[in-house]
Design a protein around this motif. Structure first.
Motif, short mmCIF file in Angstrom:
data_model
loop_
_atom_site.label_atom_id
_atom_site.label_comp_id
_atom_site.label_asym_id
_atom_site.label_seq_id
_atom_site.Cartn_x
_atom_site.Cartn_y
_atom_site.Cartn_z
N ALA A 26 0.83 -1.21 0.00
CA ALA A 26 0.00 0.00 0.00
C ALA A 26 0.87 1.26 0.00
CB ALA A 26 -0.93 -0.01 1.21
N LEU A 27 2.04 1.19 0.62
CA LEU A 27 2.93 2.35 0.71
C LEU A 27 3.89 2.48 -0.47
CD1 LEU A 27 3.83 1.94 4.48
CD2 LEU A 27 2.46 3.80 3.50
N ALA A 28 3.98 1.45 -1.28
CA ALA A 28 4.97 1.41 -2.36
C ALA A 28 4.53 2.24 -3.57
CB ALA A 28 5.20 -0.03 -2.78
N SER A 29 5.50 2.92 -4.16
CA SER A 29 5.23 3.59 -5.44
C SER A 29 5.20 2.53 -6.54
CB SER A 29 6.32 4.64 -5.72
OG SER A 29 7.57 4.02 -5.87
N LYS A 30 4.81 2.92 -7.73
CA LYS A 30 4.68 1.95 -8.83
C LYS A 30 5.97 1.18 -9.10
CE LYS A 30 1.10 3.01 -12.19
NZ LYS A 30 0.33 1.85 -12.09
N ASP A 31 7.10 1.86 -9.04
CA ASP A 31 8.38 1.24 -9.37
C ASP A 31 9.19 0.89 -8.12
OD1 ASP A 31 8.76 3.88 -8.70
OD2 ASP A 31 10.34 4.22 -10.17
N ALA A 32 8.52 0.67 -7.00
CA ALA A 32 9.21 0.41 -5.74
C ALA A 32 9.91 -0.94 -5.73
CB ALA A 32 8.22 0.48 -4.58
N LYS A 33 10.98 -0.99 -4.95
CA LYS A 33 11.71 -2.23 -4.70
C LYS A 33 11.48 -2.61 -3.25
CE LYS A 33 16.23 -3.37 -3.71
NZ LYS A 33 17.60 -3.01 -3.66
N LEU A 34 11.01 -3.82 -3.02
CA LEU A 34 10.80 -4.33 -1.67
C LEU A 34 11.91 -5.32 -1.35
CD1 LEU A 34 6.98 -5.10 -1.89
CD2 LEU A 34 8.07 -2.97 -1.18
N THR A 35 12.37 -5.28 -0.10
CA THR A 35 13.40 -6.21 0.34
C THR A 35 12.96 -6.87 1.63
OG1 THR A 35 15.14 -4.83 -0.62
CG2 THR A 35 15.82 -6.48 0.99
N LEU A 36 12.99 -8.21 1.64
CA LEU A 36 12.72 -8.97 2.86
C LEU A 36 14.06 -9.24 3.54
CD1 LEU A 36 10.19 -11.65 1.55
CD2 LEU A 36 9.73 -9.36 2.46
N LEU A 37 14.14 -8.91 4.82
CA LEU A 37 15.38 -9.10 5.58
C LEU A 37 15.10 -9.96 6.80
CD1 LEU A 37 18.38 -8.33 6.27
CD2 LEU A 37 17.41 -6.44 7.60
N HIS A 38 15.92 -10.99 6.96
CA HIS A 38 15.86 -11.79 8.19
C HIS A 38 17.20 -11.65 8.88
CE1 HIS A 38 14.59 -14.92 10.95
NE2 HIS A 38 15.81 -15.42 10.84
N VAL A 39 17.14 -11.35 10.17
CA VAL A 39 18.36 -11.23 10.95
C VAL A 39 18.56 -12.50 11.76
CG1 VAL A 39 19.57 -9.93 12.75
CG2 VAL A 39 18.13 -8.73 11.09
N ILE A 40 19.71 -13.11 11.57
CA ILE A 40 20.08 -14.30 12.35
C ILE A 40 20.89 -13.81 13.55
CG2 ILE A 40 21.38 -16.46 12.36
CD1 ILE A 40 20.81 -16.66 9.34
N GLU A 41 20.34 -14.05 14.72
CA GLU A 41 21.01 -13.61 15.95
C GLU A 41 22.38 -14.29 16.08
OE1 GLU A 41 20.09 -11.48 18.51
OE2 GLU A 41 18.20 -10.90 17.56
N THR A 42 23.35 -13.52 16.47
CA THR A 42 24.69 -14.04 16.68
C THR A 42 24.72 -14.91 17.93
OG1 THR A 42 25.56 -12.02 15.70
CG2 THR A 42 27.10 -13.38 16.95
N VAL A 43 25.33 -16.06 17.79
CA VAL A 43 25.45 -16.99 18.92
C VAL A 43 26.74 -16.64 19.67
CG1 VAL A 43 25.72 -19.42 19.56
CG2 VAL A 43 24.25 -18.79 17.64
N PRO A 44 26.63 -16.48 20.99
CA PRO A 44 27.84 -16.16 21.76
C PRO A 44 28.92 -17.23 21.55
CG PRO A 44 25.88 -16.00 23.15
CD PRO A 44 25.46 -16.60 21.84
N ILE A 45 30.16 -16.82 21.55
CA ILE A 45 31.28 -17.72 21.28
C ILE A 45 31.34 -18.88 22.27
CG2 ILE A 45 33.00 -16.43 22.59
CD1 ILE A 45 33.60 -18.15 19.23
N TYR A 46 30.97 -18.62 23.52
CA TYR A 46 31.02 -19.70 24.51
C TYR A 46 29.95 -20.75 24.25
CZ TYR A 46 27.32 -16.96 26.77
OH TYR A 46 26.18 -16.26 27.03
N VAL A 47 28.94 -20.43 23.45
CA VAL A 47 27.92 -21.41 23.05
C VAL A 47 28.29 -22.02 21.70
CG1 VAL A 47 25.49 -21.71 22.42
CG2 VAL A 47 26.10 -20.23 24.33
#
Length: 135
Positions: A26-47
């Protein structure tokens, strides 16, 4: 209307992710580019020392496949994966990649959110572009 929209994706809540997709379109202009981003949480080194190394590569491949499947639902959509703490990484990724809007889904707030905060709260407070929060 926005031309570069970032949609952070959390796989555990598909119903609010769909709400974010609808809002982004609904917010995108006609020529908009959408990007899906998933963040993978960093695992502590001791784990991380106790986790087989192939677990991380398999997890990344699985995330990529799931993102690509979701991207098929949206026009002109690309995918990305980032590592780190979700809130800071979403805002940094948006800035580094010239996003002009972040559409982020938020769960219903709980008492713990008052004390600990949430990813959506962090993004709203720190993003340098427009942020639309949907529920």
């Amino acid at each position: 209307m926005y031309k570069n929209i970032l949609i952070p994706v959390v796989f555990e809540t598909p119903e609010i992710t769909q709400t974010a997709f609808d809002a982004a379109q609904a917010l995108a202009s006609k020529d908009a580019k959408l990007t899906l981003l998933h963040v993978i949480e960093t695992v502590p080194i001791y784990v991380a020392d106790y986790i087989p190394t192939d677990v991380f590569s398999v997890a990344r491949e699985t995330v990529q496949a799931r993102l690509e499947a979701l991207a098929l639902e949206l026009p002109e959509c690309t995918t990305a994966i980032a590592d780190g703490r979700a809130g800071p990484r979403v805002t940094r990724w948006a800035e580094e990649n010239g996003m002009d809007c972040i559409v982020i889904a938020s769960h219903q707030p709980a008492f713990s959110d008052i004390l600990l905060g949430s990813v959506a709260q962090y993004v709203v407070r720190h993003a340098k572009c427009a942020v639309h929060v949907v529920r």
